[in-house]
Design a protein around this motif. Structure first.
Motif, short mmCIF file in Angstrom:
data_model
loop_
_atom_site.label_atom_id
_atom_site.label_comp_id
_atom_site.label_asym_id
_atom_site.label_seq_id
_atom_site.Cartn_x
_atom_site.Cartn_y
_atom_site.Cartn_z
N GLY A 1 -23.85 33.73 -11.07
CA GLY A 1 -23.71 32.77 -9.99
C GLY A 1 -23.45 33.53 -8.70
O GLY A 1 -22.88 34.62 -8.73
N THR A 2 -23.89 32.98 -7.59
CA THR A 2 -23.64 33.62 -6.30
C THR A 2 -22.97 32.65 -5.35
O THR A 2 -23.18 31.44 -5.41
N ILE A 3 -22.16 33.22 -4.48
CA ILE A 3 -21.51 32.48 -3.41
C ILE A 3 -21.72 33.28 -2.14
O ILE A 3 -21.47 34.48 -2.12
N VAL B 1 -27.60 41.86 -3.21
CA VAL B 1 -27.22 40.73 -4.08
C VAL B 1 -28.43 40.29 -4.91
O VAL B 1 -28.33 40.09 -6.12
N ASN B 2 -29.58 40.14 -4.27
CA ASN B 2 -30.78 39.73 -5.00
C ASN B 2 -31.15 40.73 -6.09
O ASN B 2 -31.52 40.34 -7.20
N LYS B 3 -31.03 42.02 -5.80
CA LYS B 3 -31.33 43.04 -6.81
C LYS B 3 -30.34 42.97 -7.97
O LYS B 3 -30.71 43.11 -9.13
N LEU B 4 -29.07 42.76 -7.65
CA LEU B 4 -28.05 42.65 -8.70
C LEU B 4 -28.29 41.43 -9.59
O LEU B 4 -28.16 41.51 -10.81
N VAL B 5 -28.64 40.31 -8.99
CA VAL B 5 -28.91 39.10 -9.76
C VAL B 5 -30.06 39.36 -10.73
O VAL B 5 -29.97 39.04 -11.93
N LYS B 6 -31.14 39.94 -10.24
CA LYS B 6 -32.29 40.24 -11.10
C LYS B 6 -31.90 41.21 -12.21
O LYS B 6 -32.28 41.02 -13.37
N PHE B 7 -31.14 42.24 -11.88
CA PHE B 7 -30.75 43.24 -12.85
C PHE B 7 -29.88 42.63 -13.95
O PHE B 7 -30.16 42.78 -15.14
N PHE B 8 -28.81 41.93 -13.57
CA PHE B 8 -27.90 41.35 -14.56
C PHE B 8 -28.58 40.27 -15.40
O PHE B 8 -28.30 40.12 -16.58
N SER B 9 -29.49 39.53 -14.79
CA SER B 9 -30.21 38.47 -15.52
C SER B 9 -31.06 39.05 -16.65
O SER B 9 -31.26 38.39 -17.67
N LYS B 10 -31.55 40.27 -16.47
CA LYS B 10 -32.34 40.91 -17.52
C LYS B 10 -31.50 41.15 -18.78
O LYS B 10 -32.05 41.33 -19.86
N TYR B 11 -30.18 41.16 -18.65
CA TYR B 11 -29.28 41.39 -19.77
C TYR B 11 -28.69 40.07 -20.30
O TYR B 11 -27.65 40.07 -20.93
N LEU C 1 -17.51 40.02 -8.35
CA LEU C 1 -17.91 41.17 -7.54
C LEU C 1 -18.29 40.69 -6.15
O LEU C 1 -19.12 39.80 -6.01
N GLN C 2 -17.68 41.29 -5.15
CA GLN C 2 -18.04 40.99 -3.77
C GLN C 2 -18.97 42.06 -3.25
O GLN C 2 -18.82 43.24 -3.57
N ILE C 3 -19.91 41.64 -2.45
CA ILE C 3 -20.78 42.54 -1.71
C ILE C 3 -20.53 42.21 -0.25
O ILE C 3 -20.80 41.09 0.20
#
Length: 172
Positions: free
Chosen positions: A38-40, A23-33, A9-11
């Protein structure tokens, strides 16, 4: 999961549209699941390391072609080498999701950020654009409103992950 791993997924969007925040919100959200994320981050301005005082950046700024800092649980590599987005993605093939910040001209799945007064229409490659994320109503394509959770649940469903309800039970 119902998709090919890893899910990409690109932002993307102009500077000051809120890419890093999302991106930070998405990382936190997906990590809860329990998803490995990984981010680039692409920097189109060839970022400078002059502001870093840590030893590895001092080594790099002194002329080292590669500099690694590591501890028991993590490591960071900085290298003077021309590279491609595909090579960076290959380094993260063990992730469930790779979120790329930037690279608006690629044809990978993307969400473009729009912001009133900064960028009010999409400029990214429209191929595989999932929609836009905006602080105003944009009616020309799917628009996820900023400060609304719709985008998170849409993406979770898109990657085929089941959500937990408030009682911790899974549902789709």
């Amino acid at each position: 999961m119902g998709t090919i791993k890893p899910f990409i997924l690109q932002i993307c969007g102009y500077k000051n549209t809120g890419k890093t925040t999302l991106v930070n919100k998405l990382v936190k959200f997906f990590s809860k699941y329990d998803l490995k994320v990984g981010t680039i981050k692409h920097d189109g301005h060839d970022f400078e390391t002059i502001n870093y005082l840590e030893d590895n950046f001092q080594h790099f700024n002194s002329g080292a072609q590669k500099s690694i800092v590591f501890s028991r649980n993590k490591w960071l590599l900085i290298e003077k080498k021309e590279n491609t987005l595909e090579a960076m993605m290959n380094l993260m093939k063990d992730m469930d999701i790779i979120i790329i910040e930037g690279c608006k001209n690629s044809s990978l799945p993307k969400i473009e950020l729009l912001r009133k007064g900064v960028s009010e229409y999409p400029v990214s490659n429209p191929k595989n654009r999932i929609g836009v994320y905006s602080d105003f109503d944009y009616s020309k394509e799917r628009c996820f409103k900023k400060d609304n959770d719709e985008i998170f649940h849409f993406l979770l469903k898109l990657i085929g992950k089941r959500e937990k309800n408030k009682k911790g039970l899974l549902h789709t």
